[in-house]
Design an enzyme around this catalytic site. Structure first.
Site, PDB file in Angstrom:
ATOM      1  CG  HIS A  18       4.754  -4.600   0.564  1.00 27.80           C
ATOM      2  ND1 HIS A  18       5.020  -5.876   0.982  1.00 27.80           N
ATOM      3  CD2 HIS A  18       3.480  -4.632   0.066  1.00 27.80           C
ATOM      4  CE1 HIS A  18       3.968  -6.644   0.753  1.00 27.80           C
ATOM      5  NE2 HIS A  18       3.023  -5.927   0.211  1.00 27.80           N
ATOM      6  CB  CYS A  37       1.881  -8.233  -2.833  1.00 35.89           C
ATOM      7  SG  CYS A  37       0.946  -8.316  -1.287  1.00 35.89           S
ATOM      8  CG  HIS A  43      -0.358  -2.923  -1.728  1.00 35.35           C
ATOM      9  ND1 HIS A  43       0.533  -3.308  -2.705  1.00 35.35           N
ATOM     10  CD2 HIS A  43      -0.350  -3.906  -0.800  1.00 35.35           C
ATOM     11  CE1 HIS A  43       1.039  -4.469  -2.382  1.00 35.35           C
ATOM     12  NE2 HIS A  43       0.546  -4.870  -1.234  1.00 35.35           N
ATOM     13  CG  HIS A  45      -0.070  -5.579   3.623  1.00 34.35           C
ATOM     14  ND1 HIS A  45      -1.105  -6.402   3.250  1.00 34.35           N
ATOM     15  CD2 HIS A  45       0.780  -5.548   2.567  1.00 34.35           C
ATOM     16  CE1 HIS A  45      -0.893  -6.854   2.034  1.00 34.35           C
ATOM     17  NE2 HIS A  45       0.244  -6.348   1.580  1.00 34.35           N
ATOM     18  CG  ASP A  83       3.983   2.293  12.804  1.00 37.15           C
ATOM     19  OD1 ASP A  83       3.191   1.667  12.066  1.00 37.15           O
ATOM     20  OD2 ASP A  83       3.613   3.069  13.700  1.00 37.15           O
ATOM     21  CG  HIS A  84       2.441   5.156   9.876  1.00 38.80           C
ATOM     22  ND1 HIS A  84       2.233   4.443  11.034  1.00 38.80           N
ATOM     23  CD2 HIS A  84       1.219   5.561   9.471  1.00 38.80           C
ATOM     24  CE1 HIS A  84       0.942   4.446  11.313  1.00 38.80           C
ATOM     25  NE2 HIS A  84       0.303   5.105  10.384  1.00 38.80           N
ATOM     26  CD  GLU A 129       2.031  -9.429   2.958  1.00 37.43           C
ATOM     27  OE1 GLU A 129       3.254  -9.243   2.886  1.00 37.43           O
ATOM     28  OE2 GLU A 129       1.359  -9.972   2.051  1.00 37.43           O
TER      29      GLU A 129
HETATM   30 NI    NI Z   1       1.139  -6.600  -0.195  1.00 37.38          NI
END
Ligand code: NI
Length: 140
Positions: A18, A37, A43, A45, A83-84, A129
């Site tokens: 995100h 973030c 990037h 998580h 997911d992914h 997160e």
């Molecule tokens: Ni982040």
């Protein structure tokens, strides 16, 4: 007849990328608000969801809900969609939403709440997160 209210929780993980930003803010303002973030190129998580349902256990089995069924509901209505994925770009029902853990809690709630079995109610969704940062939502 017992009417005790109990709570059961199922955990699930997903990996996603995100970038947190407020549309209309410049990069510096977003960086101040969201730190790493807000990095321009996204990037990842590894998120952990904890979904808790509440209700009265069955008197015969002593169980509130089949945890395998709960696992399937989380998988089908949440994990399979995120997911992914890039949470800013790839998920139609997250379009236009800044994908903070707080906002994800609310959107995940909307997705899965209609599918809860009649004898339980969705009580809480918590999203980790990172291992130290989590948000939680308990509905309106
Ligand atoms: Ni982040």
């Amino acid at each position: 007849m017992s009417s005790k209210i109990l709570y059961i929780t199922r955990r699930a993980e997903f990996a996603a990328s995100h970038r947190l930003k407020v549309t209309g803010w410049d990069d510096n303002a977003n960086s101040i608000a969201f730190g790493k973030c807000a990095n321009l190129h996204n990037h990842g998580h590894t998120y952990t969801i904890e979904l808790t349902v509440a209700g009265t256990p069955d008197e015969t089995t002593g169980m509130l809900m089949d945890l395998t069924e709960l696992k399937k509901l989380i998988q089908e209505h949440i994990i399979n969609h995120v997911d992914h994925k890039n949470l800013n770009e790839d998920v139609p029902w997250l379009q236009g939403i800044n994908p903070t853990a707080e906002n994800l809690c609310v959107e995940f709630w909307k997705r899965i709440q209609p599918y809860m079995p009649a004898h339980v109610r969705l009580y809480k969704i918590k999203i980790w997160e990172t291992e130290n940062n989590a948000a939680a939502y308990k509905g309106e």
